[in-house]
Design a protein around this motif. Structure first.
Motif, PDB file in Angstrom:
ATOM      1  N   CYS A 323      15.610  14.526   8.212  1.00 24.95           N
ATOM      2  CA  CYS A 323      16.505  14.694   7.072  1.00 24.95           C
ATOM      3  C   CYS A 323      16.397  13.484   6.143  1.00 24.95           C
ATOM      4  O   CYS A 323      16.848  12.396   6.499  1.00 24.95           O
ATOM      5  CB  CYS A 323      17.940  14.854   7.563  1.00 24.95           C
ATOM      6  SG  CYS A 323      18.144  16.222   8.732  1.00 24.95           S
ATOM      7  N   PRO A 324      15.818  13.641   4.957  1.00 21.71           N
ATOM      8  CA  PRO A 324      15.668  12.498   4.047  1.00 21.71           C
ATOM      9  C   PRO A 324      17.028  11.936   3.636  1.00 21.71           C
ATOM     10  O   PRO A 324      17.951  12.683   3.287  1.00 21.71           O
ATOM     11  CB  PRO A 324      14.941  13.104   2.840  1.00 21.71           C
ATOM     12  CG  PRO A 324      14.327  14.372   3.349  1.00 21.71           C
ATOM     13  CD  PRO A 324      15.226  14.878   4.419  1.00 21.71           C
ATOM     14  N   GLU A 463      10.672   8.414   3.933  1.00 20.06           N
ATOM     15  CA  GLU A 463      12.019   8.028   3.495  1.00 20.06           C
ATOM     16  C   GLU A 463      11.940   7.105   2.279  1.00 20.06           C
ATOM     17  O   GLU A 463      12.730   7.226   1.335  1.00 20.06           O
ATOM     18  CB  GLU A 463      12.762   7.329   4.643  1.00 20.06           C
ATOM     19  CG  GLU A 463      13.210   8.265   5.751  1.00 20.06           C
ATOM     20  CD  GLU A 463      14.420   9.085   5.356  1.00 20.06           C
ATOM     21  OE1 GLU A 463      14.909   8.954   4.214  1.00 20.06           O
ATOM     22  OE2 GLU A 463      14.891   9.861   6.189  1.00 20.06           O
ATOM     23  N   PHE A 464      11.000   6.184   2.293  1.00 27.56           N
ATOM     24  CA  PHE A 464      10.859   5.247   1.186  1.00 27.56           C
ATOM     25  C   PHE A 464      10.443   5.976  -0.097  1.00 27.56           C
ATOM     26  O   PHE A 464      11.004   5.739  -1.180  1.00 27.56           O
ATOM     27  CB  PHE A 464       9.831   4.177   1.553  1.00 27.56           C
ATOM     28  CG  PHE A 464       9.594   3.163   0.477  1.00 27.56           C
ATOM     29  CD1 PHE A 464      10.514   2.153   0.243  1.00 27.56           C
ATOM     30  CD2 PHE A 464       8.472   3.236  -0.316  1.00 27.56           C
ATOM     31  CE1 PHE A 464      10.312   1.221  -0.771  1.00 27.56           C
ATOM     32  CE2 PHE A 464       8.255   2.316  -1.317  1.00 27.56           C
ATOM     33  CZ  PHE A 464       9.177   1.304  -1.552  1.00 27.56           C
ATOM     34  N   ARG A 513       7.204  -4.000  -1.103  1.00 25.91           N
ATOM     35  CA  ARG A 513       8.378  -3.401  -0.458  1.00 25.91           C
ATOM     36  C   ARG A 513       8.004  -2.730   0.865  1.00 25.91           C
ATOM     37  O   ARG A 513       8.860  -2.498   1.705  1.00 25.91           O
ATOM     38  CB  ARG A 513       9.033  -2.391  -1.402  1.00 25.91           C
ATOM     39  CG  ARG A 513       9.472  -3.043  -2.719  1.00 25.91           C
ATOM     40  CD  ARG A 513       9.795  -2.032  -3.789  1.00 25.91           C
ATOM     41  NE  ARG A 513      11.058  -1.365  -3.535  1.00 25.91           N
ATOM     42  CZ  ARG A 513      11.487  -0.304  -4.215  1.00 25.91           C
ATOM     43  NH1 ARG A 513      10.725   0.219  -5.174  1.00 25.91           N
ATOM     44  NH2 ARG A 513      12.650   0.245  -3.930  1.00 25.91           N
ATOM     45  N   LEU A 514       6.745  -2.386   1.017  1.00 28.10           N
ATOM     46  CA  LEU A 514       6.213  -1.905   2.286  1.00 28.10           C
ATOM     47  C   LEU A 514       5.060  -2.800   2.702  1.00 28.10           C
ATOM     48  O   LEU A 514       4.329  -3.305   1.843  1.00 28.10           O
ATOM     49  CB  LEU A 514       5.702  -0.458   2.161  1.00 28.10           C
ATOM     50  CG  LEU A 514       6.696   0.692   2.117  1.00 28.10           C
ATOM     51  CD1 LEU A 514       5.927   2.016   2.029  1.00 28.10           C
ATOM     52  CD2 LEU A 514       7.602   0.709   3.340  1.00 28.10           C
ATOM     53  N   HIS A 516       1.458  -3.889   3.659  1.00 28.63           N
ATOM     54  CA  HIS A 516       0.252  -3.398   2.979  1.00 28.63           C
ATOM     55  C   HIS A 516      -0.395  -2.243   3.727  1.00 28.63           C
ATOM     56  O   HIS A 516      -0.942  -1.312   3.122  1.00 28.63           O
ATOM     57  CB  HIS A 516      -0.754  -4.543   2.785  1.00 28.63           C
ATOM     58  CG  HIS A 516      -1.374  -5.006   4.073  1.00 28.63           C
ATOM     59  ND1 HIS A 516      -2.530  -4.471   4.589  1.00 28.63           N
ATOM     60  CD2 HIS A 516      -0.971  -5.946   4.975  1.00 28.63           C
ATOM     61  CE1 HIS A 516      -2.827  -5.053   5.730  1.00 28.63           C
ATOM     62  NE2 HIS A 516      -1.904  -5.964   5.994  1.00 28.63           N
ATOM     63  N   TYR A 517      -0.351  -2.278   5.064  1.00 27.11           N
ATOM     64  CA  TYR A 517      -1.024  -1.238   5.834  1.00 27.11           C
ATOM     65  C   TYR A 517      -0.246   0.086   5.838  1.00 27.11           C
ATOM     66  O   TYR A 517      -0.753   1.103   6.309  1.00 27.11           O
ATOM     67  CB  TYR A 517      -1.298  -1.699   7.269  1.00 27.11           C
ATOM     68  CG  TYR A 517      -0.067  -2.023   8.097  1.00 27.11           C
ATOM     69  CD1 TYR A 517       0.596  -1.018   8.801  1.00 27.11           C
ATOM     70  CD2 TYR A 517       0.423  -3.325   8.172  1.00 27.11           C
ATOM     71  CE1 TYR A 517       1.718  -1.313   9.563  1.00 27.11           C
ATOM     72  CE2 TYR A 517       1.541  -3.629   8.936  1.00 27.11           C
ATOM     73  CZ  TYR A 517       2.189  -2.609   9.630  1.00 27.11           C
ATOM     74  OH  TYR A 517       3.294  -2.899  10.378  1.00 27.11           O
ATOM     75  N   LYS A 518       0.972   0.073   5.301  1.00 31.77           N
ATOM     76  CA  LYS A 518       1.773   1.304   5.214  1.00 31.77           C
ATOM     77  C   LYS A 518       1.665   1.978   3.842  1.00 31.77           C
ATOM     78  O   LYS A 518       2.174   3.080   3.666  1.00 31.77           O
ATOM     79  CB  LYS A 518       3.245   0.999   5.508  1.00 31.77           C
ATOM     80  CG  LYS A 518       3.517   0.446   6.891  1.00 31.77           C
ATOM     81  CD  LYS A 518       4.995   0.131   7.066  1.00 31.77           C
ATOM     82  CE  LYS A 518       5.273  -0.512   8.410  1.00 31.77           C
ATOM     83  NZ  LYS A 518       6.711  -0.874   8.565  1.00 31.77           N
ATOM     84  N   VAL A 519       1.033   1.335   2.902  1.00 34.61           N
ATOM     85  CA  VAL A 519       0.931   1.883   1.550  1.00 34.61           C
ATOM     86  C   VAL A 519      -0.103   3.015   1.541  1.00 34.61           C
ATOM     87  O   VAL A 519      -1.244   2.825   1.986  1.00 34.61           O
ATOM     88  CB  VAL A 519       0.521   0.789   0.547  1.00 34.61           C
ATOM     89  CG1 VAL A 519       0.353   1.387  -0.850  1.00 34.61           C
ATOM     90  CG2 VAL A 519       1.559  -0.334   0.537  1.00 34.61           C
TER      91      VAL A 519
END
Length: 550
Positions: A323-324, A463-464, A513-514, A516-519
């Motif tokens: 659920c966002p 979510e982000f 904000r995230l 780098h490996y999550k972008v």
């Protein structure tokens, strides 16, 4: 030896394990479904039990009880007895609900069949569960149920009767029990145990044929009751159910959660329609609304959303898939559902294990799936060793208690793979139990992306990205990459199709904000996601489609 002058230090206390058990002041129900319904009828005979908005038909509890009994007697006259399997292959309609409670009266096992099934899937379920009587819709949209049922009958030797809702044989079935003794149902019900199987629900496997989770009266009646109790249901509530009945969300959290509190079931349409749903809430002054996130997104996205009077709503349930947080916040603020609850579970656990509470703050109700329900245990374990991990550490979520299924129908090997020797159901979901006992689901074990040795949880990135002004919905999957093993692909549905986000805009939004490996390194703009009928996004299709060309 004296401790004076010793340099020994006391070891730090061990970390709190990621384990919780639900306590409460309300005892488990020991009823069968039929006996529990009788209690609601006796207490509130003239209150609304069921309203079908499309047809305008209504039942009080007294009238609903009479029609359930008529159908149960009719089924018995057609040779249906305790333990026999009765299939229900239909869109949402009052007859679906009547079959649910009538089979429970007899101790027959109702088998839920996904209305989206086609011939090979229908044939498999009919034969695997041994259905003798099939109750089906006639047709809906592109599905001709009458033609499909006729085509598979020759391949299903155990199937002796097919009854289509609305056809003359349905009327014959309902009226066919007049010759049975007056006390027939009472005698049958006296022979039933609440621990006996009452329902088979086929889980939507991503590979191979689905498995039939077998559930008892005790499993599903109690789970529905405690879900309803947690959102504060009483006979004053009217609950709008646009979710499919063939799934636990509709028939357990919905129907059983409602009737066990003598509240009212409101059917807005045969299948989900956002405008019909909001019209039903407005017309019937519903106090609660159910849906998966994509349903709420569709309702909020209606051009005339602001014209609907939703002021009667106070609560509801959002479940079925992650659920966002941004969607949850809009539902609370713009749909008047200040007490809306998130539920987490799976068909094999009847289904709900954790749920947010009415007095939880916004952070708990948007960042977690709640805490364990009464009379249930949950723990988070290392997927490789099975050892319970400390709170705050990701691992596989497991559930134990009254809600765990009896097993997969006629498949002991697959049952043993899912339910261990300690009766823990292994969910396959990655979760973190926080210090306060609340649980955050971070993804599926099979969905976890391993990029260059880093574990990446798609849910965190999704979510982000929900906060991006150009993104209406998003799903993140891993796709093959020669250098890193896997790379991150974001599949998005834009708020404005004429102005979709670009990969550069998404990367800029994530920068700083995230990690780098999550972008996301790849982006696909889509008009819609591949979905199951119950509203879950089929991530496996996204991975398969874009793995070769992200």
């Amino acid at each position: 030896m004296s401790g004076t002058g010793s340099t020994a230090t006391r070891a730090d206390p061990p970390a709190e394990p990621a384990y919780a058990h639900g306590t409460g002041t309300t005892a488990l129900l020991g009823d069968t479904i039929g006996r529990n319904l009788d209690r609601a009828i006796a207490a509130h005979p003239e209150r609304d039990a069921l309203v079908d908005v499309p047809s305008g038909r209504r039942w009080t509890y007294a009238g609903f009880g009479r029609d359930v009994d008529r159908l149960a007697r009719g089924l018995a006259a057609h040779g249906v007895h305790k333990g026999d399997r009765v299939g229900i292959w239909a869109v949402n309609c009052p007859e679906w609900v009547l079959v649910q409670y009538a089979t429970a009266r007899l101790g027959a096992i109702m088998v839920n069949i996904n209305p989206a099934y086609r011939l090979h899937e229908l044939e498999f379920v009919l034969n695997q569960s041994g259905i003798e009587v099939l109750v089906a819709s006639t047709e809906y949209r592109s599905s001709d149920y009458r033609a499909m049922a006729a085509e598979v009958r020759g391949a299903c030797p155990g199937l002796r009767e097919v009854v289509h809702i609305g056809d003359p044989e349905w009327d014959e079935l309902v009226s066919g029990g007049g010759g049975l003794p007056a006390d027939y149902l009472a005698v049958q019900e006296a022979s039933l145990s609440c621990d006996e199987p009452i329902n088979i629900q086929y889980t939507s496997g991503t590979t191979g044929f689905p498995k039939g989770a077998t559930l008892s009266h005790h499993n599903i009646l109690n789970n529905g009751y405690f879900v309803g109790d947690t959102v504060g249901y009483s006979e004053q509530d009217r609950v709008c159910l646009p979710v499919p009945f063939y799934h636990c969300f509709g028939m357990v959290m919905g129907n059983l959660g409602i009737t066990s509190h003598a509240a009212c079931i409101v059917i807005p349409a045969p299948a989900f329609d956002p405008a019909a749903t909001l019209r039903a809430v407005q017309q019937e002054r519903c106090t609660s609304l159910y849906g998966v996130p994509t349903m709420f997104i569709a309702e909020l996205g209606l051009p005339d959303f602001a014209s609907y009077d939703l002021g009667s709503l106070r609560t509801g349930i959002m479940a079925g898939s992650p659920c966002p947080a941004e969607v949850m916040k809009r539902v609370m603020a713009e749909m008047h559902m200040a007490e809306v609850s998130i539920c987490y579970g799976m068909t094999e656990t009847s289904p709900v294990s954790t749920q947010t509470r009415r007095d939880d703050d916004l952070e708990h109700r948007t960042e977690t799936v709640g805490r364990v329900l009464p009379h249930i245990e949950v723990k988070v374990v290392d997927p490789s060793s099975g050892i319970t991990v400390p709170r705050g550490t990701p691992g596989e979520l497991c559930t134990r208690g009254y809600s765990v299924m009896l097993g997969y129908w006629d498949e002991p090997r697959r049952t043993a793979e899912a339910v261990d020797a300690g009766r823990w159901m292994h969910t396959g979901d990655l979760a973190v139990m926080r210090d306060d006992g609340y649980v955050a689901v971070v993804g599926r074990i099979k969905d976890m992306i391993i990029r260059g040795g880093e574990n990446v949880y798609p849910r965190e990135i999704e979510e982000f990205l929900y906060a991006h002004p150009k993104i209406s919905d998003v799903q993140v999957v891993g796709v093959p990459d020669e250098r890193y093993g896997e790379e991150i692909l974001a599949c998005v549905i834009p708020r404005d199709p004429a102005d979709p986000p670009t990969l550069a805009e998404v990367a800029e939004f994530c920068a700083g904000r995230l990690a780098h490996y999550k972008v996301p390194r790849h982006l696909r703009v889509l008009a819609a996601f591949p979905m199951t009928v119950s509203g879950k996004v089929r991530k496996i299709e996204l991975r398969e489609e874009f793995s070769a060309r992200p």
